[in-house]
Design a protein around this motif. Structure first.
Motif, short mmCIF file in Angstrom:
data_model
loop_
_atom_site.label_atom_id
_atom_site.label_comp_id
_atom_site.label_asym_id
_atom_site.label_seq_id
_atom_site.Cartn_x
_atom_site.Cartn_y
_atom_site.Cartn_z
N PRO A 20 0.82 -1.23 0.00
CA PRO A 20 0.00 0.00 0.00
C PRO A 20 0.85 1.27 0.00
N LYS A 21 1.99 1.23 0.68
CA LYS A 21 2.90 2.37 0.71
C LYS A 21 3.52 2.61 -0.66
N THR A 22 3.95 1.52 -1.31
CA THR A 22 4.54 1.62 -2.64
C THR A 22 3.54 2.11 -3.67
N ALA A 23 2.31 1.59 -3.58
CA ALA A 23 1.28 1.90 -4.57
C ALA A 23 0.85 3.36 -4.52
N THR A 24 0.92 3.98 -3.35
CA THR A 24 0.44 5.36 -3.20
C THR A 24 1.58 6.38 -3.19
N LYS A 25 2.80 5.93 -3.41
CA LYS A 25 3.96 6.82 -3.33
C LYS A 25 3.84 7.98 -4.30
N PHE A 26 3.45 7.72 -5.54
CA PHE A 26 3.31 8.77 -6.55
C PHE A 26 1.86 9.00 -6.95
N ALA A 27 1.11 7.91 -7.08
CA ALA A 27 -0.25 8.00 -7.63
C ALA A 27 -1.28 8.43 -6.60
N LEU A 34 -10.72 7.26 -0.50
CA LEU A 34 -10.38 6.71 -1.81
C LEU A 34 -10.50 7.74 -2.92
N LEU A 35 -10.92 8.95 -2.57
CA LEU A 35 -11.11 10.01 -3.56
C LEU A 35 -9.96 11.01 -3.50
N PRO A 36 -9.61 11.63 -4.65
CA PRO A 36 -10.18 11.45 -5.99
C PRO A 36 -9.69 10.15 -6.64
N LEU A 37 -10.48 9.61 -7.54
CA LEU A 37 -10.17 8.32 -8.14
C LEU A 37 -8.88 8.35 -8.95
N LEU A 38 -8.60 9.48 -9.59
CA LEU A 38 -7.39 9.57 -10.40
C LEU A 38 -6.20 10.10 -9.61
N GLY A 39 -6.36 10.22 -8.32
CA GLY A 39 -5.25 10.56 -7.43
C GLY A 39 -4.50 11.81 -7.86
N ASN A 40 -3.21 11.69 -8.08
CA ASN A 40 -2.35 12.82 -8.43
C ASN A 40 -2.23 13.03 -9.94
N GLY A 41 -3.07 12.35 -10.71
CA GLY A 41 -3.07 12.56 -12.14
C GLY A 41 -2.47 11.40 -12.92
N LEU A 42 -2.72 11.39 -14.22
CA LEU A 42 -2.29 10.30 -15.09
C LEU A 42 -0.77 10.10 -15.10
N PRO A 43 0.05 11.18 -15.19
CA PRO A 43 1.51 10.96 -15.19
C PRO A 43 2.00 10.23 -13.95
N SER A 44 1.45 10.59 -12.79
CA SER A 44 1.87 9.92 -11.55
C SER A 44 1.43 8.45 -11.54
N ILE A 45 0.28 8.17 -12.14
CA ILE A 45 -0.19 6.78 -12.23
C ILE A 45 0.76 5.95 -13.07
N LEU A 46 1.20 6.52 -14.18
CA LEU A 46 2.12 5.80 -15.07
C LEU A 46 3.47 5.57 -14.40
N ILE A 47 3.94 6.54 -13.62
CA ILE A 47 5.20 6.37 -12.89
C ILE A 47 5.06 5.23 -11.88
#
Length: 365
Positions: A29-36, A172-185
């Motif tokens: 959970p820590k790794t998954a939320t680090k950027f996204a 759990l909101l916002p669903l897209l978290g910190n944005g698409l670039p952070s999700i891809l990272i």
């Protein structure tokens, strides 16, 4: 070394699942939320899909050589010296990764329940068990994975189901978290959390029914992927992304805050750790066993048992070499990225060259 028809389809799926689920789940959970951020679960899902693609590519490559392992067909495809080098890279990677996973396991045990126990004692005691299982043939190896997977999946499903009531939807909101670039990272980072499935390079020739290899390969991927996804979503929903970044073992902390109905024990995490020990044992054993068997085939030895005991001192050295848990996690991060890079470069390369040169193995009987 290759024992054809010795692995059932369920054992094959169990090997994949047990290898993927290990110490990484404790900090996932820590790794998954680090950027996204709150979109960590999306990044995890994307990373899992990428891992599934390369899993299927390995299966596709393996079914072209149904009688051979990577150590045997890689030299045929790209030449003796490059093929042998690729085989040794995989063996070394599996060996080093298993030793680091062992160290993380020992560190967590000392932090959680065995407060005054030297790390060396934990490593040596578990290492004896790993060596014992690694000296058996692939049939015994498959049975152990099949059995232990049951002990892993049932409590995991129960625990995750109970923990759902602790989730706060707003976290759990916002669903897209910190944005698409952070999700891809984060997707790139989380793909490395799925590595381990590549050991099937060695076990495809041993499966009883080659035609079902894709079906059970998918099932082997699905269980840990579902557990990972649930752990991340529940972790975000219980703690929130900021608090997760401040926790050393977020999944263990998640277990501590869950109220299990009808359970009178004060330290619920002890039960979690008991089942988690099984998960780590199978992960480490699978990686160590694969490194030993792979090295045996590269060296053209008649029996993999020859290498088990001589490699134990080296295994112990690499397990105890890091000075602290932060060094261990850093080394594991490097090894995970290295392994992921090898998988995404070597696998397509071997498959494409085998197609271009029209190289394939004989049909499996």
């Amino acid at each position: 070394m290759k024992e054809h028809g010795k692995l059932s389809e369920r054992q094959f799926a169990g090997i994949i699942a047990n290898t993927m689920v290990g110490v990484g789940v404790l900090i996932l959970p820590k790794t998954a939320t680090k950027f996204a951020g709150t979109a960590g679960w999306i990044a995890l899902l994307l990373g899992g899909v990428i891992a599934l693609f390369f899993l299927f590519l390995i299966l596709k490559l393996g079914t072209r050589f149904p009688e051979n392992t990577l150590m045997e067909y890689a030299p045929r495809i790209i030449g003796k010296i490059p093929g042998t080098l690729v085989s040794l890279i995989f063996c070394t990677y599996w060996f080093l990764l298993s030793s680091l996973i062992f160290r993380v396991f020992a560190e967590m045990m000392v932090d959680a329940i065995l407060l005054n126990t030297p790390i060396e004692v934990i490593i040596i005691s578990m290492l004896i068990l790993v060596a014992y299982l690694s000296r058996h043939d692939v049939e015994v190896f498959g049975r152990v994975n099949e059995l232990f997977f049951i002990f892993l999946i049932i409590p995991a499903v129960f625990g995750l189901a109970v923990s759902l009531k602790q989730v706060t939807g707003i976290k759990l909101l916002p669903l897209l978290g910190n944005g698409l670039p952070s999700i891809l990272i984060n997707t790139r980072e989380l793909f490395f959390s799925f590595v381990g499935f590549e050991i099937i390079f060695l076990f495809i020739p041993s499966i009883t029914t080659l035609g079902k290899v894709y079906n059970y390969g998918f099932k082997g991927w699905l269980s840990p992927a579902a557990i990972y996804l649930a752990v991340v979503i529940i972790g975000i929903g219980v703690f929130g992304t900021r608090e997760l970044q401040n926790l050393m073992w977020p999944t263990l902390e998640l277990v501590k805050v869950i109220n299990f109905p009808g359970l009178i024990l004060e330290r619920v995490e002890a039960i979690f750790i008991a089942f988690w020990v099984i998960a780590v044992f199978t992960t480490v054993t699978n990686l160590f066993y694969s490194s030993v068997v792979g090295a045996t085939q590269v060296l053209k030895l008649s029996d993999h048992k020859t290498l088990v005991y001589p490699l134990l001192p080296l295994f112990y050295f690499f397990s105890t070499y890091p000075q602290n848990i932060y060094e261990v996690l850093n080394y594991m991060n490097v090894m995970g990225k290295f392994g992921g890079l090898v998988i995404i470069t070597v696998t397509p390369l071997l498959y494409i060259i085998s197609l271009i040169r029209n190289i394939k193995g004989g049909q499996k009987a």
